[in-house]
Design an enzyme around this catalytic site. Sequence first.
Site, mmCIF file in Angstrom:
data_model
loop_
_atom_site.group_PDB
_atom_site.id
_atom_site.type_symbol
_atom_site.label_atom_id
_atom_site.label_comp_id
_atom_site.label_asym_id
_atom_site.label_seq_id
_atom_site.Cartn_x
_atom_site.Cartn_y
_atom_site.Cartn_z
ATOM 1 N N TYR A 142 3.314 16.497 23.287
ATOM 2 C CA TYR A 142 3.453 15.309 22.428
ATOM 3 C C TYR A 142 4.026 14.192 23.273
ATOM 4 O O TYR A 142 4.993 14.401 24.021
ATOM 5 C CB TYR A 142 4.386 15.624 21.256
ATOM 6 C CG TYR A 142 4.732 14.447 20.369
ATOM 7 C CD1 TYR A 142 6.030 13.929 20.346
ATOM 8 C CD2 TYR A 142 3.773 13.858 19.536
ATOM 9 C CE1 TYR A 142 6.351 12.856 19.527
ATOM 10 C CE2 TYR A 142 4.098 12.797 18.707
ATOM 11 C CZ TYR A 142 5.389 12.292 18.704
ATOM 12 O OH TYR A 142 5.716 11.225 17.894
ATOM 13 N N ASP A 237 5.478 12.737 31.758
ATOM 14 C CA ASP A 237 6.222 12.279 30.577
ATOM 15 C C ASP A 237 7.556 13.043 30.560
ATOM 16 O O ASP A 237 7.630 14.170 30.080
ATOM 17 C CB ASP A 237 5.411 12.528 29.299
ATOM 18 C CG ASP A 237 6.192 12.082 28.074
ATOM 19 O OD1 ASP A 237 5.647 12.193 26.949
ATOM 20 O OD2 ASP A 237 7.351 11.638 28.224
ATOM 21 N N LYS A 265 15.371 9.122 25.547
ATOM 22 C CA LYS A 265 16.423 10.039 25.090
ATOM 23 C C LYS A 265 17.722 9.869 25.902
ATOM 24 O O LYS A 265 18.522 8.979 25.632
ATOM 25 C CB LYS A 265 15.893 11.467 25.112
ATOM 26 C CG LYS A 265 14.718 11.674 24.107
ATOM 27 C CD LYS A 265 14.209 13.086 24.106
ATOM 28 C CE LYS A 265 12.919 13.197 23.341
ATOM 29 N NZ LYS A 265 13.096 13.258 21.880
HETATM 30 P P1 KE4 Z 1 10.002 8.599 20.612
HETATM 31 O O1 KE4 Z 1 8.917 7.569 20.335
HETATM 32 O O2 KE4 Z 1 10.214 9.544 19.455
HETATM 33 O O3 KE4 Z 1 11.288 7.964 21.119
HETATM 34 O O4 KE4 Z 1 9.489 9.490 21.858
HETATM 35 C C1 KE4 Z 1 8.244 10.115 21.771
HETATM 36 C C2 KE4 Z 1 8.212 11.266 22.768
HETATM 37 C C3 KE4 Z 1 7.498 11.093 23.944
HETATM 38 N N1 KE4 Z 1 7.429 12.074 24.871
HETATM 39 C C4 KE4 Z 1 8.079 13.254 24.681
HETATM 40 C C5 KE4 Z 1 7.978 14.321 25.732
HETATM 41 C C6 KE4 Z 1 8.841 13.478 23.500
HETATM 42 O O5 KE4 Z 1 9.477 14.659 23.329
HETATM 43 C C7 KE4 Z 1 8.906 12.466 22.524
HETATM 44 C C8 KE4 Z 1 9.664 12.646 21.219
HETATM 45 N N2 KE4 Z 1 10.203 13.942 20.993
HETATM 46 C C9 KE4 Z 1 10.420 14.303 19.598
HETATM 47 C C10 KE4 Z 1 11.002 15.728 19.598
HETATM 48 N N3 KE4 Z 1 9.989 16.711 19.611
HETATM 49 C C11 KE4 Z 1 11.291 13.333 18.870
HETATM 50 C C12 KE4 Z 1 11.760 13.795 17.510
HETATM 51 C C13 KE4 Z 1 11.035 13.077 16.403
HETATM 52 O O6 KE4 Z 1 9.817 12.844 16.484
HETATM 53 O O7 KE4 Z 1 11.750 12.739 15.417
#
Ligand code: KE4
Length: 429
Positions: A142, A237, A265
């Site tokens: 993701y 990523d 993060k």
């Molecule tokens: P955000 O747009 O949520 O800040 O980041 C997206 C993203 C991009 N790349 C990786 C590897 C990620 O893990 C994420 C977001 N991770 C999720 C947890 N599985 C965020 C939690 C959520 O969606 O509320």
Amino acid sequence: MNRNETLFEDAKKFIPGGVNSPVRAFGSVGGVPRFIRCAKGACVWDEDDRSYIDYIGSWGPAIVGHAHPEVIKAVSKAAESGLSFGAPTAGEIEIAKEIIKLVPSVEQVRLVSSGTEATMSAIRLARGFTGRDLIIKFEGCYHGHSDSLLVKAGSGMLTFGTPNSGGVPADFTRNTLVLPYNDCNAISDVFREYGKQIACVIVEPFAGNMNLVRPSTEFMQTLRTITQKHDAILIFDEVMTGFRVALGGAQSLHDIKPDLTTMGKVIGGGMPLAAFGGRADIMAKISPLGDVYQAGTLSGNPIAVTAGLKTLELIQKDGFYENLTQQASKLTQGLQELANKYNIPLLADNVGGMFGIYFGLDKLPQNYQDMQKCDGKLFKKFFHAMLETGVMFAPSPFEAGFVSAAHDNEFINITLERAEKVFSNLQAA
Ligand code: KE4
């Protein structure tokens, strides 16, 4: 109804599903999400004033522990000078220098406000730099919710993806190929067929969004050599793995230099801050220098940058990652030993401060298909039983967990004591 139930019912009247990000709604595990009132160190407290040892850690950012006094002090002080200016600040130069110092493949960096923005921008940049349209991602990975990444694998290895979300026109995913993680043959086949049309490959260099799944060394090396051979851009990523699995991120563990890296993060320490960066010649294509447009009202926000700078300072303290890895290993090894003692079909693994627990598998997962064989029902029982004891894991069998510097031996031992009771009851059930 208790306070969490009341709040959840109220929230659903005003916010779709009662949450501002789907995973928080407990959809995979059922039950009532805990509305968090406050957090400190390794713990969170819900609105019923119940405390939980927290292994979500805001999905990674809380690496130094929640509400670290030095972070709070720095953020509080910065806030007195204003929250956002829409103009460059000295702090943005400082954090850019820190990221470049800590992530050797990054020569220039652009700050944004979310991981989604970071990966969306990096892909647009890769397309702009190469003049090519096709992108490759991997099943189970993701990278945020931009349209061309909300895609499921096509019918065949060489067929383009179709949307896996409403509202995404088929046209928006027809340039996205989705391949199995850890499958070197699939990569070679696709590059043989489409090589010079491929703008980039984007990969989680340790997957964390289908639970923790380790890439093979061969897979990572294949990605690096085949993208170089075909002048395609390799994007790591590291939104989740960056500063989480090691100070230099996954790329330092693999000893591979990607062309672009996305981060998030940890670099915001819990505030909305993310970034993309990499080779200077590629970054030179980003506006206002180049013709690849990218922008953001709150990009490089001074309060978020302050939180990030203090967090990056704290994680550079001697022994930080040795301790983080040691504590995560104590947790995973302890859970494994207890599961074995009570004949619970559980495997556990960790890389640095990121861990995975898998029910119903006889070996560690290599890809999304493996993860599909997990025993979701058993995970659900485990999750809620642990929640009742005051331990909060991620509310999905397809999410990694996170340990912080605040998860000392006392918290790990309490977690394991509580897990032993849960396993004993599960065995008896
Ligand atoms: P955000 O747009 O949520 O800040 O980041 C997206 C993203 C991009 N790349 C990786 C590897 C990620 O893990 C994420 C977001 N991770 C999720 C947890 N599985 C965020 C939690 C959520 O969606 O509320």
